[in-house]
Design an enzyme around this catalytic site. Sequence first.
Site, mmCIF file in Angstrom:
data_model
loop_
_atom_site.group_PDB
_atom_site.id
_atom_site.type_symbol
_atom_site.label_atom_id
_atom_site.label_comp_id
_atom_site.label_asym_id
_atom_site.label_seq_id
_atom_site.Cartn_x
_atom_site.Cartn_y
_atom_site.Cartn_z
ATOM 1 N N ASP A 95 -4.510 1.463 -11.450
ATOM 2 C CA ASP A 95 -4.193 0.196 -10.985
ATOM 3 C C ASP A 95 -3.824 0.174 -9.683
ATOM 4 O OD1 ASP A 95 -1.887 1.899 -11.085
ATOM 5 O OD2 ASP A 95 -1.129 1.131 -12.682
ATOM 6 N N GLU A 117 -8.344 4.305 -18.047
ATOM 7 C CA GLU A 117 -6.940 4.045 -18.323
ATOM 8 C C GLU A 117 -6.775 2.554 -18.229
ATOM 9 O OE1 GLU A 117 -3.595 4.734 -15.342
ATOM 10 O OE2 GLU A 117 -3.271 6.607 -16.240
ATOM 11 N N GLU A 131 1.036 -2.942 -9.219
ATOM 12 C CA GLU A 131 0.112 -2.641 -10.060
ATOM 13 C C GLU A 131 -0.351 -3.235 -11.343
ATOM 14 O OE1 GLU A 131 2.542 -1.016 -8.731
ATOM 15 O OE2 GLU A 131 1.724 0.685 -7.492
ATOM 16 N N HIS A 203 8.211 7.030 -5.695
ATOM 17 C CA HIS A 203 7.561 6.184 -4.590
ATOM 18 C C HIS A 203 7.321 4.836 -5.209
ATOM 19 C CE1 HIS A 203 3.755 5.786 -6.961
ATOM 20 N NE2 HIS A 203 3.992 6.915 -7.743
ATOM 21 N N ARG A 205 6.949 0.772 -5.356
ATOM 22 C CA ARG A 205 7.357 -0.099 -4.196
ATOM 23 C C ARG A 205 8.654 -1.328 -4.860
ATOM 24 N NH1 ARG A 205 3.191 -1.399 -0.156
ATOM 25 N NH2 ARG A 205 1.737 0.284 -0.133
ATOM 26 N N HIS A 236 6.747 11.705 -1.313
ATOM 27 C CA HIS A 236 5.725 10.680 -0.959
ATOM 28 C C HIS A 236 5.814 10.352 0.662
ATOM 29 C CE1 HIS A 236 2.891 7.637 -1.460
ATOM 30 N NE2 HIS A 236 2.609 7.992 -2.428
HETATM 31 C C1 UD1 Z 1 -0.498 3.942 -3.920
HETATM 32 C C2 UD1 Z 1 -0.862 2.790 -5.147
HETATM 33 C C3 UD1 Z 1 0.287 3.088 -6.164
HETATM 34 C C4 UD1 Z 1 0.121 4.676 -6.850
HETATM 35 C C5 UD1 Z 1 0.588 5.466 -5.524
HETATM 36 C C6 UD1 Z 1 0.237 7.044 -5.950
HETATM 37 C C7 UD1 Z 1 -1.192 0.500 -4.384
HETATM 38 C C8 UD1 Z 1 -0.782 -0.791 -3.578
HETATM 39 N N1 UD1 Z 1 -0.418 1.668 -4.549
HETATM 40 O O1 UD1 Z 1 1.023 3.833 -3.558
HETATM 41 O O2 UD1 Z 1 -0.207 2.195 -7.225
HETATM 42 O O3 UD1 Z 1 1.085 4.615 -7.874
HETATM 43 O O4 UD1 Z 1 -0.435 5.429 -4.606
HETATM 44 O O5 UD1 Z 1 0.727 7.666 -5.012
HETATM 45 O O6 UD1 Z 1 -2.360 0.867 -4.435
HETATM 46 N N2 UD1 Z 1 0.442 7.746 3.205
HETATM 47 C C9 UD1 Z 1 0.059 9.005 4.035
HETATM 48 N N3 UD1 Z 1 -0.946 9.895 3.666
HETATM 49 C C10 UD1 Z 1 -1.404 9.863 2.272
HETATM 50 C C11 UD1 Z 1 -0.981 8.955 1.497
HETATM 51 C C12 UD1 Z 1 -0.327 7.889 1.914
HETATM 52 O O7 UD1 Z 1 0.685 9.156 5.139
HETATM 53 O O8 UD1 Z 1 -2.059 10.862 2.071
HETATM 54 C C13 UD1 Z 1 1.340 6.850 3.762
HETATM 55 C C14 UD1 Z 1 0.669 5.866 4.610
HETATM 56 O O9 UD1 Z 1 1.532 5.567 5.668
HETATM 57 C C15 UD1 Z 1 0.297 4.741 3.869
HETATM 58 C C16 UD1 Z 1 1.417 4.591 2.994
HETATM 59 O O10 UD1 Z 1 1.695 5.864 2.763
HETATM 60 O O11 UD1 Z 1 0.123 3.664 4.557
HETATM 61 C C17 UD1 Z 1 1.297 3.965 1.793
HETATM 62 O O12 UD1 Z 1 0.174 4.216 0.949
HETATM 63 P P1 UD1 Z 1 -0.640 3.008 -0.244
HETATM 64 O O13 UD1 Z 1 -1.758 3.843 -0.468
HETATM 65 O O14 UD1 Z 1 -0.772 1.657 0.553
HETATM 66 O O15 UD1 Z 1 0.636 3.084 -1.322
HETATM 67 P P2 UD1 Z 1 1.345 4.119 -1.906
HETATM 68 O O16 UD1 Z 1 2.836 3.686 -1.854
HETATM 69 O O17 UD1 Z 1 0.784 5.512 -1.552
HETATM 70 N N1 UDP Z 2 1.259 15.123 -8.035
HETATM 71 C C1 UDP Z 2 1.180 16.262 -7.040
HETATM 72 N N2 UDP Z 2 1.762 16.639 -6.113
HETATM 73 C C2 UDP Z 2 3.211 15.985 -6.007
HETATM 74 C C3 UDP Z 2 3.532 14.931 -6.812
HETATM 75 C C4 UDP Z 2 2.673 14.567 -7.940
HETATM 76 O O1 UDP Z 2 0.055 16.537 -7.121
HETATM 77 O O2 UDP Z 2 3.955 16.515 -4.898
HETATM 78 C C5 UDP Z 2 0.684 14.769 -9.073
HETATM 79 C C6 UDP Z 2 0.993 14.573 -10.495
HETATM 80 O O3 UDP Z 2 0.677 16.110 -11.107
HETATM 81 C C7 UDP Z 2 0.419 13.598 -11.066
HETATM 82 C C8 UDP Z 2 -0.207 12.717 -9.895
HETATM 83 O O4 UDP Z 2 0.243 13.324 -8.766
HETATM 84 O O5 UDP Z 2 -1.062 13.926 -11.533
HETATM 85 C C9 UDP Z 2 0.851 11.451 -10.036
HETATM 86 O O6 UDP Z 2 0.707 10.857 -8.536
HETATM 87 P P1 UDP Z 2 1.655 9.553 -8.125
HETATM 88 O O7 UDP Z 2 2.993 9.953 -8.836
HETATM 89 O O8 UDP Z 2 1.518 9.558 -6.838
HETATM 90 O O9 UDP Z 2 1.088 8.300 -8.536
HETATM 91 P P2 UDP Z 2 1.279 7.703 -9.876
HETATM 92 O O10 UDP Z 2 0.872 8.174 -11.276
HETATM 93 O O11 UDP Z 2 2.766 6.909 -9.914
HETATM 94 O O12 UDP Z 2 0.354 6.403 -9.967
#
Ligand code: UD1
Ligand code: UDP
Length: 366
Positions: A95, A117, A131, A203, A205, A236
């Site tokens: 999502d 999913e 999401e 993490h 939003r 995160h």
């Molecule tokens: C995203 C997804 C969320 C999911 C989550 C899993 C959207 C809107 N959100 O949230 O549904 O649950 O991923 O973790 O699709 N960043 C880094 N390095 C990385 C990843 C992220 O620095 O490897 C930082 C960057 O500043 C980036 C910010 O995190 O801009 C946000 O990333 P983004 O993918 O927009 O949203 P998440 O909060 O990670």
């Molecule tokens: N996870 C990971 N490292 C971490 C935290 C989570 O590998 O430090 C894994 C966890 O085992 C799970 C997935 O990341 O499979 C969940 O991702 P996240 O919580 O970022 O996203 P969500 O499931 O909420 O979309």
Amino acid sequence: MKCLCVIGTRPEAIKMAPVILALKRESWANVRVLATAQHRHMLDQVNRFFGIEPDIDLNIMRPNQALTTLTARLLLELDGVLSAEKPDTVLIQGDTTTVMTVALACFYHRIPVGHVEAGLRTWDMQNPFPEEANRIIAGKLARWHFAPTDGARHNLLKEGVLDAAIKVTGNTVIDALLMTADRDLDLGIDLDSNRRLVLVTSHRRENFGEPFRTICQALRALAKKNSDVQFLYPVHPNPNVKDVAHEFLDGLENFTLCPPLDYAPFIAAMKRSYIILTDSGGVQEEAPALGKPVLVLRDETERPEAVDMGVVKLVGPNYERIVYEAQRLLDDDAVYRSMALGASPYGDGKAAERIVDTLRRDLLIA
Ligand code: UD1
Ligand code: UDP
């Protein structure tokens, strides 16, 4: 049959890996992997672990990117990829913004999409944000709906999806977990083996701002009250999370903040933990399978099955409830045992096999 599998963020890479690996074993499938790289480091480490190398990488991540910008940039890039690749089918998982934009771009290109999913709902557009909207849009546009549970199937039926387009498969997160959990896993962080471990992730939003500050205050209070317990929080990298977590939780003797753990070390941390506090979707699915009680730092969940079984409890971003329920689990052995059952309502490890069976049947007959 050209099958394009798309991954954007860490959880998509984890939950799509079993599907990609299963599809690659099929002689009829020409598997291509598209990484939008909505996440960068967090995505790459998962692909390395499962031995998956993306064929196309959009490298879309920018620091603290706005959702509208991310969406617009993804749609522009996807136009080019779909025109060049011309896949027979596209698979998406979950999502995220990647999922929503790929579903929309495939609709415009008239390419059938399989949604892995499918059918998770809270029925509240603001929670989780964005999401709930992302998965509703993907659900409107998908050709195949791979629902992890019967509850998810019912949600889709309620929205008018035809039963014939839905397949209940279990969640591929359990496939990935079973491929991993029995290995000799190294957490890679030195923790006092005499102390019980509380593992934390957060993490979402909708929790940004005051709710997340409240969560951090509750964690701080718990750590101060329980000096015999070790807390570990892989933070995160989203700046809205990272900066606040460090502001509230740095400097406590029994509280370790670290960068996100790679997948295998994180599974090791879950196995080593006593209880888990999280707002993650994936962790809510994995922890019950490992027999770990979970307190969910949200007011709602689209994963009610483990709550109904009594192994997951919602505590909200609510100071009193977080402190009270965590303390109860730490102090009361009977309460602890009632939540540490090792129940796994989300799958049996064969979800990817069921997804591939459905695709083989439908694509080869068509
Ligand atoms: C995203 C997804 C969320 C999911 C989550 C899993 C959207 C809107 N959100 O949230 O549904 O649950 O991923 O973790 O699709 N960043 C880094 N390095 C990385 C990843 C992220 O620095 O490897 C930082 C960057 O500043 C980036 C910010 O995190 O801009 C946000 O990333 P983004 O993918 O927009 O949203 P998440 O909060 O990670
Ligand atoms: N996870 C990971 N490292 C971490 C935290 C989570 O590998 O430090 C894994 C966890 O085992 C799970 C997935 O990341 O499979 C969940 O991702 P996240 O919580 O970022 O996203 P969500 O499931 O909420 O979309």
